[in-house]
Design a protein around this motif. Structure first.
Motif, PDB file in Angstrom:
ATOM      1  N   GLU A 359       0.699  -1.377  -0.140  1.00 17.34           N
ATOM      2  CA  GLU A 359       0.241  -0.124  -0.210  1.00 17.34           C
ATOM      3  C   GLU A 359       1.402   1.233   0.233  1.00 17.34           C
ATOM      4  N   ASN A 360       1.491   0.511   0.976  1.00 18.81           N
ATOM      5  CA  ASN A 360       2.627   2.159   0.964  1.00 18.81           C
ATOM      6  C   ASN A 360       3.194   2.839  -0.099  1.00 18.81           C
ATOM      7  N   GLY A 361       3.658   1.534  -1.539  1.00 20.47           N
ATOM      8  CA  GLY A 361       4.092   1.621  -2.674  1.00 20.47           C
ATOM      9  C   GLY A 361       3.422   2.272  -3.751  1.00 20.47           C
ATOM     10  N   ARG A 362       2.184   1.536  -3.798  1.00 24.32           N
ATOM     11  CA  ARG A 362       1.209   1.607  -4.213  1.00 24.32           C
ATOM     12  C   ARG A 362       0.414   3.864  -4.849  1.00 24.32           C
ATOM     13  N   LYS A 363       0.898   4.314  -3.014  1.00 25.16           N
ATOM     14  CA  LYS A 363       0.553   5.377  -3.047  1.00 25.16           C
ATOM     15  C   LYS A 363       1.599   6.092  -3.892  1.00 25.16           C
ATOM     16  N   TYR A 364       2.851   6.116  -3.490  1.00 21.69           N
ATOM     17  CA  TYR A 364       3.788   7.229  -3.752  1.00 21.69           C
ATOM     18  C   TYR A 364       4.207   7.033  -4.969  1.00 21.69           C
ATOM     19  N   ALA A 365       3.754   5.867  -5.717  1.00 17.30           N
ATOM     20  CA  ALA A 365       3.894   5.090  -7.284  1.00 17.30           C
ATOM     21  C   ALA A 365       2.713   6.348  -7.524  1.00 17.30           C
ATOM     22  N   LEU A 366       1.277   6.404  -7.238  1.00 17.78           N
ATOM     23  CA  LEU A 366       0.882   6.903  -8.367  1.00 17.78           C
ATOM     24  C   LEU A 366       1.248   9.025  -8.644  1.00 17.78           C
ATOM     25  N   GLU A 367       1.685   9.151  -6.643  1.00 18.24           N
ATOM     26  CA  GLU A 367       1.707  10.546  -6.607  1.00 18.24           C
ATOM     27  C   GLU A 367       3.091  10.826  -7.440  1.00 18.24           C
ATOM     28  N   LYS A 368       3.948   9.920  -8.124  1.00 18.02           N
ATOM     29  CA  LYS A 368       5.124  10.292  -7.878  1.00 18.02           C
ATOM     30  C   LYS A 368       5.158  10.163  -9.533  1.00 18.02           C
ATOM     31  N   TYR A 369       4.772   8.914  -9.912  1.00 22.07           N
ATOM     32  CA  TYR A 369       5.120   8.480 -11.164  1.00 22.07           C
ATOM     33  C   TYR A 369       4.190   9.024 -12.260  1.00 22.07           C
ATOM     34  N   SER A 370       3.518  10.535 -11.528  1.00 26.22           N
ATOM     35  CA  SER A 370       2.013  10.529 -13.165  1.00 26.22           C
ATOM     36  C   SER A 370       3.067   9.952 -14.736  1.00 26.22           C
ATOM     37  N   TRP A 371       2.670  10.111 -15.551  1.00 28.74           N
ATOM     38  CA  TRP A 371       2.165  10.772 -16.836  1.00 28.74           C
ATOM     39  C   TRP A 371       2.925  11.630 -16.986  1.00 28.74           C
ATOM     40  N   THR A 372       1.225  12.197 -16.661  1.00 25.54           N
ATOM     41  CA  THR A 372       0.917  13.285 -17.405  1.00 25.54           C
ATOM     42  C   THR A 372       1.648  14.593 -16.522  1.00 25.54           C
ATOM     43  N   THR A 373       2.716  14.340 -15.365  1.00 22.77           N
ATOM     44  CA  THR A 373       2.490  15.063 -14.923  1.00 22.77           C
ATOM     45  C   THR A 373       5.036  15.415 -15.277  1.00 22.77           C
ATOM     46  N   ILE A 374       4.717  14.025 -15.433  1.00 21.46           N
ATOM     47  CA  ILE A 374       6.297  14.147 -15.768  1.00 21.46           C
ATOM     48  C   ILE A 374       6.638  14.783 -17.244  1.00 21.46           C
ATOM     49  N   ALA A 375       5.459  14.828 -17.852  1.00 17.20           N
ATOM     50  CA  ALA A 375       5.547  15.461 -19.762  1.00 17.20           C
ATOM     51  C   ALA A 375       5.085  16.717 -19.830  1.00 17.20           C
ATOM     52  N   LYS A 376       4.771  17.136 -18.270  1.00 15.40           N
ATOM     53  CA  LYS A 376       4.388  18.735 -17.942  1.00 15.40           C
ATOM     54  C   LYS A 376       6.004  18.906 -18.022  1.00 15.40           C
ATOM     55  N   GLN A 377       6.077  18.769 -17.306  1.00 16.70           N
ATOM     56  CA  GLN A 377       7.540  19.300 -16.686  1.00 16.70           C
ATOM     57  C   GLN A 377       8.570  19.358 -17.693  1.00 16.70           C
ATOM     58  N   LEU A 378       8.282  18.064 -18.629  1.00 17.03           N
ATOM     59  CA  LEU A 378       9.650  17.827 -19.798  1.00 17.03           C
ATOM     60  C   LEU A 378       9.574  18.456 -21.289  1.00 17.03           C
ATOM     61  N   ALA A 379       7.725  19.468 -21.250  1.00 10.84           N
ATOM     62  CA  ALA A 379       7.596  20.569 -22.003  1.00 10.84           C
ATOM     63  C   ALA A 379       8.381  21.173 -21.679  1.00 10.84           C
ATOM     64  N   ARG A 380       7.885  21.794 -20.191  1.00 10.07           N
ATOM     65  CA  ARG A 380       8.630  22.950 -19.944  1.00 10.07           C
ATOM     66  C   ARG A 380       9.965  22.916 -19.661  1.00 10.07           C
ATOM     67  N   ALA A 381      10.470  22.076 -20.096  1.00  5.65           N
ATOM     68  CA  ALA A 381      12.052  22.133 -20.209  1.00  5.65           C
ATOM     69  C   ALA A 381      12.556  22.173 -21.595  1.00  5.65           C
ATOM     70  N   TYR A 382      11.887  21.547 -22.645  1.00  2.50           N
ATOM     71  CA  TYR A 382      11.988  21.561 -23.825  1.00  2.50           C
ATOM     72  C   TYR A 382      11.554  23.157 -24.080  1.00  2.50           C
ATOM     73  N   GLN A 383      10.828  23.601 -24.040  1.00  2.00           N
ATOM     74  CA  GLN A 383      10.447  25.614 -24.241  1.00  2.00           C
ATOM     75  C   GLN A 383      11.765  26.321 -23.551  1.00  2.00           C
ATOM     76  N   GLY A 384      12.268  25.898 -22.728  1.00  4.78           N
ATOM     77  CA  GLY A 384      13.190  26.542 -21.741  1.00  4.78           C
ATOM     78  C   GLY A 384      15.055  26.871 -22.698  1.00  4.78           C
ATOM     79  N   ILE A 385      14.456  25.360 -23.323  1.00  2.00           N
ATOM     80  CA  ILE A 385      16.182  25.070 -23.842  1.00  2.00           C
ATOM     81  C   ILE A 385      15.827  25.905 -25.466  1.00  2.00           C
ATOM     82  N   ILE A 386      14.313  25.417 -26.144  1.00  2.00           N
ATOM     83  CA  ILE A 386      14.332  26.447 -27.475  1.00  2.00           C
ATOM     84  C   ILE A 386      14.434  27.340 -27.370  1.00  2.00           C
ATOM     85  N   GLU A 387      14.043  28.102 -26.052  1.00  5.44           N
ATOM     86  CA  GLU A 387      14.372  29.809 -26.169  1.00  5.44           C
ATOM     87  C   GLU A 387      15.579  30.385 -26.119  1.00  5.44           C
ATOM     88  N   GLN A 388      16.915  29.761 -25.445  1.00  8.65           N
ATOM     89  CA  GLN A 388      17.934  29.974 -25.469  1.00  8.65           C
ATOM     90  C   GLN A 388      18.907  29.837 -25.957  1.00  8.65           C
TER      91      GLN A 388
END
Length: 388
Positions: A359-388
């Motif tokens: 149960e501990n692992g399930r709660k942690y994975a649901l919070e930390k390993y969300s593809w949606t959250t990761i994609a948003k953060q990676l998209a921001r990183a892409y944008q920052g690189i392109i702007e530079q």
């Protein structure tokens, strides 16, 4: 923004790396990013039956497939990819290279430098000490001639854990490091998964099930897991081990021979490669997940086990070992028979602890390993690189 992900192969037989790139690209596209994949038609000893030299829909995603040069299977060169990328690289704002010491990402980095297109690199655990020690001389030469310059010229290096970032720093690389985990998709709940799993494989009720689900490769150390079970048998510990995954025929046969030599035929079942419902059934129907790996940059199988509510036993070679410890989702062991056997016995004999860790692992994975959250953060990183 238009992004091209480059990876040597998306063969289903590769397991984690293929799932990662497909799920990551899907999540990025759901965020409105125009993303495509370029790869080869590699499928292990065979070739994928896909159209070549054109953009096609593959598992709902836009993919360019190029023929691999069959005589050099490990390096997976594709000279038609080189010509295509040279002509088309300017159609993309940024490249995202997956893997090191392989033709497609190395070639893409060189062309990107020539044509001044930014690129990021995912090292995928290949700078870990264990990984660098494999084919050591070849990698040292390759690094000197090609890879170090490609890495130093990257706009950023994508690490999936703090441990991987430390390996990148120890390798002496200059570019910024982005630390973003990989994601997992929460499974559809299967009612009565334990009973259904036992019925499917003819397993007795009330005997706990240990699950190994990964590529059958010496790096993952399935042999160590099998050998550790003899210690459990000596103490009359009841268990079943389900070995899920595929691998080279010669290595798989050596594992089968090992099971026979240790007289574990009635306790170990090789179920082969699984996906979809069959995979979810294993993850939800088992009692314990074990991956005694030498090295794992993230370990998508570990994250999948966590989100499915399975307690984990793995080694410090898995670079999310610290996260498993922090979440109290499993046990981290030394890579030897006695410590592995003791950890398995401890969890098999304590159902309440298994449930709590799961149960501990399930709660942690649901919070930390969300593809949606990761994609948003990676998209921001892409944008920052392109702007530079």
């Amino acid at each position: 923004m238009k992004v091209l992900h480059i990876i040597p192969s998306i063969s289903p037989k590769l397991g984690g790396p293929t799932q990662v790139v497909l799920n990551l690209v899907m999540a990025l596209r759901e965020e409105g990013i125009d993303v495509e994949i370029a790869t080869t038609n590699d499928d292990g000893d065979r070739l994928l039956d896909v159209p070549l030299w054109q953009r096609v829909e593959y598992q709902g995603l836009p993919v360019w497939f190029f023929p691999r040069f069959a005589q050099i299977k490990d390096f997976l060169p594709s000279f038609s990819f080189t010509r295509w990328l040279w002509r088309n690289i300017r159609n993309y704002d940024i490249l995202d290279n997956h893997y090191l010491f392989s033709y497609l990402p190395s070639c893409a980095a060189i062309i990107a430098q020539w044509q001044r297109v930014p690129y990021t690199t995912r090292t995928m655990g290949q700078l870990a000490p264990w990984a660098l020690a494999q084919s050591k001389l070849r990698k040292q030469i390759y690094t000197y001639l090609i890879e170090r310059r490609n890495l130093d010229q990257a706009a950023a290096i994508h690490c999936t854990s703090i441990g991987e970032k430390e390996d990148v720093i120890n390798f002496g690389l200059k570019p910024p490091k982005i630390v973003l985990p990989l994601g997992v998709i929460p499974p559809q709940i299967i009612p009565n998964a334990q009973q259904e799993l036992r019925n499917k494989y003819g397993l007795s009720p009330n005997i706990p099930i240990i699950l190994f689900l990964s590529r059958l490769h010496y790096k993952k150390r399935p042999d160590l897991l099998i050998e550790s079970l003899t210690e459990l048998s000596k103490h009359h510990q009841d268990f079943y081990l389900l070995m899920a995954g595929s691998g080279e025929e010669k290595y798989v046969q050596s594992l089968l021979n090992l099971v026979t030599s240790l007289h574990l035929e009635d306790k170990v079942v090789f179920v082969g490669f699984v996906s979809g419902y069959a995979k979810d059934l294993l993850l939800q129907g088992a009692d314990l997940f074990v991956l005694p790996t030498y090295s794992e940059n993230f370990g998508i199988a570990l994250a999948e086990a966590m989100v499915s509510g399975l307690p984990i036993i793995t080694t410090s070679g898995a670079q999310i070992a610290d996260e498993i410890t922090f979440a109290e989702a499993g046990l981290i062991i030394d890579g030897d028979i006695n410590s592995l056997a003791q950890a398995i016995a401890d969890l098999l004999n304590n159902p309440q602890l298994r449930l709590k860790m799961g149960e501990n692992g399930r709660k942690y994975a649901l919070e930390k390993y969300s593809w949606t959250t990761i994609a948003k953060q990676l998209a921001r990183a892409y944008q920052g690189i392109i702007e530079q």
